[in-house]
Design a protein around this motif. Structure first.
Motif, PDB file in Angstrom:
ATOM      1  N   MET A 122       2.060  19.326  79.478  1.00 43.32           N
ATOM      2  CA  MET A 122       2.247  19.601  78.070  1.00 43.32           C
ATOM      3  C   MET A 122       3.742  19.579  77.772  1.00 43.32           C
ATOM      4  SD  MET A 122       0.991  23.000  75.972  1.00 43.32           S
ATOM      5  CE  MET A 122      -0.720  22.720  76.431  1.00 43.32           C
ATOM      6  N   VAL A 123       4.100  19.013  76.646  1.00 45.75           N
ATOM      7  CA  VAL A 123       5.480  19.025  76.171  1.00 45.75           C
ATOM      8  C   VAL A 123       5.484  19.668  74.791  1.00 45.75           C
ATOM      9  CG1 VAL A 123       7.490  17.637  75.514  1.00 45.75           C
ATOM     10  CG2 VAL A 123       6.092  16.953  77.483  1.00 45.75           C
ATOM     11  N   VAL A 124       6.367  20.637  74.598  1.00 42.62           N
ATOM     12  CA  VAL A 124       6.567  21.221  73.276  1.00 42.62           C
ATOM     13  C   VAL A 124       7.995  20.909  72.851  1.00 42.62           C
ATOM     14  CG1 VAL A 124       6.670  23.319  71.905  1.00 42.62           C
ATOM     15  CG2 VAL A 124       4.858  23.035  73.610  1.00 42.62           C
ATOM     16  N   SER A 125       8.127  20.137  71.781  1.00 47.67           N
ATOM     17  CA  SER A 125       9.429  19.726  71.257  1.00 47.67           C
ATOM     18  C   SER A 125       9.788  20.624  70.083  1.00 47.67           C
ATOM     19  CB  SER A 125       9.363  18.262  70.820  1.00 47.67           C
ATOM     20  OG  SER A 125      10.586  17.821  70.263  1.00 47.67           O
ATOM     21  N   LEU A 126      10.989  21.183  70.107  1.00 39.52           N
ATOM     22  CA  LEU A 126      11.388  22.207  69.143  1.00 39.52           C
ATOM     23  C   LEU A 126      12.368  21.674  68.113  1.00 39.52           C
ATOM     24  CD1 LEU A 126      11.362  25.313  68.432  1.00 39.52           C
ATOM     25  CD2 LEU A 126      13.460  25.458  69.797  1.00 39.52           C
ATOM     26  N   ASP A 127      12.111  21.999  66.845  1.00 36.68           N
ATOM     27  CA  ASP A 127      13.089  21.765  65.776  1.00 36.68           C
ATOM     28  C   ASP A 127      13.943  23.021  65.611  1.00 36.68           C
ATOM     29  OD1 ASP A 127      13.292  19.246  64.598  1.00 36.68           O
ATOM     30  OD2 ASP A 127      11.425  19.499  63.475  1.00 36.68           O
ATOM     31  N   TYR A 128      14.885  23.201  66.536  1.00 37.75           N
ATOM     32  CA  TYR A 128      15.833  24.306  66.373  1.00 37.75           C
ATOM     33  C   TYR A 128      16.718  24.017  65.157  1.00 37.75           C
ATOM     34  CZ  TYR A 128      18.867  21.050  68.957  1.00 37.75           C
ATOM     35  OH  TYR A 128      19.561  19.941  69.372  1.00 37.75           O
ATOM     36  N   ARG A 129      17.327  25.064  64.618  1.00 34.11           N
ATOM     37  CA  ARG A 129      18.101  24.903  63.384  1.00 34.11           C
ATOM     38  C   ARG A 129      19.463  24.263  63.666  1.00 34.11           C
ATOM     39  NH1 ARG A 129      17.027  30.911  61.239  1.00 34.11           N
ATOM     40  NH2 ARG A 129      16.924  31.240  63.506  1.00 34.11           N
ATOM     41  N   LEU A 130      19.900  23.439  62.727  1.00 30.33           N
ATOM     42  CA  LEU A 130      21.070  22.583  62.931  1.00 30.33           C
ATOM     43  C   LEU A 130      22.297  23.072  62.174  1.00 30.33           C
ATOM     44  CD1 LEU A 130      19.315  19.102  62.613  1.00 30.33           C
ATOM     45  CD2 LEU A 130      19.914  20.310  64.725  1.00 30.33           C
ATOM     46  N   ALA A 131      23.455  22.690  62.702  1.00 35.47           N
ATOM     47  CA  ALA A 131      24.744  22.908  62.044  1.00 35.47           C
ATOM     48  C   ALA A 131      24.967  21.794  61.003  1.00 35.47           C
ATOM     49  CB  ALA A 131      25.853  22.895  63.086  1.00 35.47           C
ATOM     50  N   PRO A 132      25.804  22.054  60.001  1.00 41.48           N
ATOM     51  CA  PRO A 132      26.626  23.251  59.788  1.00 41.48           C
ATOM     52  C   PRO A 132      25.925  24.396  59.063  1.00 41.48           C
ATOM     53  CG  PRO A 132      27.146  21.634  58.107  1.00 41.48           C
ATOM     54  CD  PRO A 132      26.129  20.977  59.016  1.00 41.48           C
ATOM     55  N   GLU A 133      24.687  24.173  58.630  1.00 40.93           N
ATOM     56  CA  GLU A 133      23.986  25.261  57.945  1.00 40.93           C
ATOM     57  C   GLU A 133      23.778  26.455  58.879  1.00 40.93           C
ATOM     58  OE1 GLU A 133      22.661  21.365  56.078  1.00 40.93           O
ATOM     59  OE2 GLU A 133      23.073  22.123  58.104  1.00 40.93           O
ATOM     60  N   PHE A 134      23.525  26.144  60.151  1.00 39.48           N
ATOM     61  CA  PHE A 134      23.307  27.184  61.156  1.00 39.48           C
ATOM     62  C   PHE A 134      24.237  26.911  62.332  1.00 39.48           C
ATOM     63  CE2 PHE A 134      19.414  26.733  58.730  1.00 39.48           C
ATOM     64  CZ  PHE A 134      19.150  28.042  58.382  1.00 39.48           C
ATOM     65  N   ARG A 135      25.242  27.744  62.461  1.00 42.04           N
ATOM     66  CA  ARG A 135      26.288  27.512  63.460  1.00 42.04           C
ATOM     67  C   ARG A 135      26.029  28.309  64.738  1.00 42.04           C
ATOM     68  NH1 ARG A 135      30.860  24.898  61.146  1.00 42.04           N
ATOM     69  NH2 ARG A 135      30.774  24.737  58.888  1.00 42.04           N
ATOM     70  N   PHE A 136      26.875  28.083  65.718  1.00 42.24           N
ATOM     71  CA  PHE A 136      26.770  28.771  67.008  1.00 42.24           C
ATOM     72  C   PHE A 136      26.644  30.269  66.795  1.00 42.24           C
ATOM     73  CE2 PHE A 136      28.743  31.060  70.509  1.00 42.24           C
ATOM     74  CZ  PHE A 136      28.123  30.498  71.604  1.00 42.24           C
ATOM     75  N   PRO A 137      25.749  30.945  67.529  1.00 44.41           N
ATOM     76  CA  PRO A 137      24.865  30.438  68.596  1.00 44.41           C
ATOM     77  C   PRO A 137      23.421  30.223  68.140  1.00 44.41           C
ATOM     78  CG  PRO A 137      24.983  32.812  68.755  1.00 44.41           C
ATOM     79  CD  PRO A 137      25.783  32.423  67.524  1.00 44.41           C
ATOM     80  N   THR A 138      23.193  29.862  66.869  1.00 44.99           N
ATOM     81  CA  THR A 138      21.822  29.782  66.363  1.00 44.99           C
ATOM     82  C   THR A 138      20.956  28.822  67.175  1.00 44.99           C
ATOM     83  OG1 THR A 138      22.598  30.290  64.128  1.00 44.99           O
ATOM     84  CG2 THR A 138      20.388  29.345  64.344  1.00 44.99           C
ATOM     85  N   ALA A 139      21.465  27.631  67.470  1.00 43.64           N
ATOM     86  CA  ALA A 139      20.651  26.664  68.216  1.00 43.64           C
ATOM     87  C   ALA A 139      20.244  27.235  69.570  1.00 43.64           C
ATOM     88  CB  ALA A 139      21.421  25.360  68.402  1.00 43.64           C
ATOM     89  N   HIS A 140      21.186  27.878  70.248  1.00 39.72           N
ATOM     90  CA  HIS A 140      20.855  28.492  71.539  1.00 39.72           C
ATOM     91  C   HIS A 140      19.821  29.588  71.368  1.00 39.72           C
ATOM     92  CE1 HIS A 140      21.176  30.384  75.451  1.00 39.72           C
ATOM     93  NE2 HIS A 140      21.258  31.524  74.790  1.00 39.72           N
ATOM     94  N   ASN A 141      20.018  30.460  70.391  1.00 36.53           N
ATOM     95  CA  ASN A 141      19.078  31.561  70.187  1.00 36.53           C
ATOM     96  C   ASN A 141      17.679  31.044  69.861  1.00 36.53           C
ATOM     97  OD1 ASN A 141      21.170  33.343  70.612  1.00 36.53           O
ATOM     98  ND2 ASN A 141      21.471  33.823  68.450  1.00 36.53           N
ATOM     99  N   ASP A 142      17.610  30.001  69.031  1.00 35.18           N
ATOM    100  CA  ASP A 142      16.308  29.417  68.703  1.00 35.18           C
ATOM    101  C   ASP A 142      15.619  28.878  69.954  1.00 35.18           C
ATOM    102  OD1 ASP A 142      16.748  30.007  66.042  1.00 35.18           O
ATOM    103  OD2 ASP A 142      17.034  27.916  65.410  1.00 35.18           O
TER     104      ASP A 142
END
Length: 324
Positions: A122-142
């Motif tokens: 199984m593969v789960v592909s994630l749409d983590y939130r992107l910069a610049p609307e969401f900056r570090f460390p949002t992508a990591h936290n997501d």
């Protein structure tokens, strides 16, 4: 991601050289000159042009995964068998590339379908939130929130929480490497970290960043622009969640498969990270694909090395999951 008029590296394969020449003739505006919204639209439009044909799968589902701040993160689940036919499949969380600024589940749909089919997982592909609307460390936290959620809800999805892996390409490889460290610290056992030309350094000052700064798929102006979208304070570059090479230690993290492109600004830091893991006693399989550039794994229709890399990734996943 752009190409400019200049001599290309002599070691490029004929197919890779042809792709770059076609990019040069197209003379498209570089992503870093389009702004975030324009860059995303352009990257989305071109994402599947050079990819392998779409792999049909018996199970593809849309998910929403909760993040720590209450956001619902879209994700897409791919499985090589229906839920009732294959309960307890091993699971790979896949994190797309795009400099923390572009890319999506849609841009990496064909690659994730390919991995699910070849690896039998199984593969789960994630749409983590992107910069610049969401900056570090949002992508990591997501990414980390999604990995923990998947571990907790694996059985509901028809997955085996005891056989999980995390992977990604480029910025997604950065996120995957950092999640592997988080998983070690949290006692979440992973079977593998699958790192495809990951970014690992705090500053882009390796020899390969100088050697391949211009004329290839990923160049210095694009890298600088991407990171300026994501990083707000200079000291954030020294955070290991952005630069895994700066992690205090990587003892006991998950075994790694690392796939690099020879003609890529990120190749040296990928090798350095492999060395860091090995020095900590972590099992590492390192593949450097000769004569190709960053992004090559998404060019399987015309670049043979991409199809070889797909097979290598699938074999590494199957070995890690005990499927061989």
């Amino acid at each position: 991601m752009s190409a400019v008029h200049q001599a290309l590296p002599a070691s490029l394969t004929p197919s890779m050289r042809d792709v770059l020449r076609r990019m040069e003739r197209a003379a498209r505006t570089p992503l870093y000159q389009l702004g975030a919204a324009g860059a995303r639209a352009t990257y989305e439009a071109g994402a599947g042009v050079l990819e392998i044909p779409r792999q049909d799968l018996p199970r593809v589902e849309e998910l929403l995964i909760p993040a720590r701040d209450g956001a619902a993160l879209p994700a897409r689940l791919y499985a090589p068998a229906a839920h009732e036919q294959a309960p307890g499949l091993p699971l790979l969380l896949y994190l797309h590339g795009g400099g923390f600024t572009v890319g999506s589940v849609a841009t990496h749909d064909l690659l994730c379908r390919r991995l699910a089919h070849l690896a039998g997982c199984m593969v789960v592909s994630l749409d983590y939130r992107l910069a610049p609307e969401f900056r570090f460390p949002t992508a990591h936290n997501d990414a980390w929130d999604a990995l923990q959620w998947l571990a907790a809800h694996a059985a509901e999805l028809g997955a085996d929480a005891g056989r999980m892996a995390v992977g990604g390409d480029s910025a997604g490889g950065t996120l995957a490497a950092a999640c592997a460290i988080e998983a070690r610290d949290a006692g979440l056992e992973l079977a593998l970290q699958l790192l495809i030309y990951p970014g690992t350094t705090a500053h882009q000052d390796t020899d390969s960043h100088r050697r391949y700064a211009h004329g290839l798929v990923l160049d210095e102006p694009a890298i600088s622009w991407f990171f300026a979208q994501y990083i707000t304070e200079p000291e954030q570059r020294e955070d290991w969640r952005f630069a895994p090479l700066l992690a205090p230690d990587v003892d006991d993290v998950a075994p790694a498969w690392i796939g690099l492109a020879e003609c890529d600004p990120l190749v040296d830091e990928g090798v350095e990270y492999a060395d860091k893991l090995r020095m900590a006693g972590v099992a590492v399989e390192l593949e450097i694909y000769k004569g190709v550039t960053h992004e090559f794994v998404k060019m399987g229709r015309v670049i043979a090395e991409a199809r070889t890399a797909h097979a290598h990734m699938a074999a590494a996943l199957r070995d890690a999951f005990g499927l061989n």
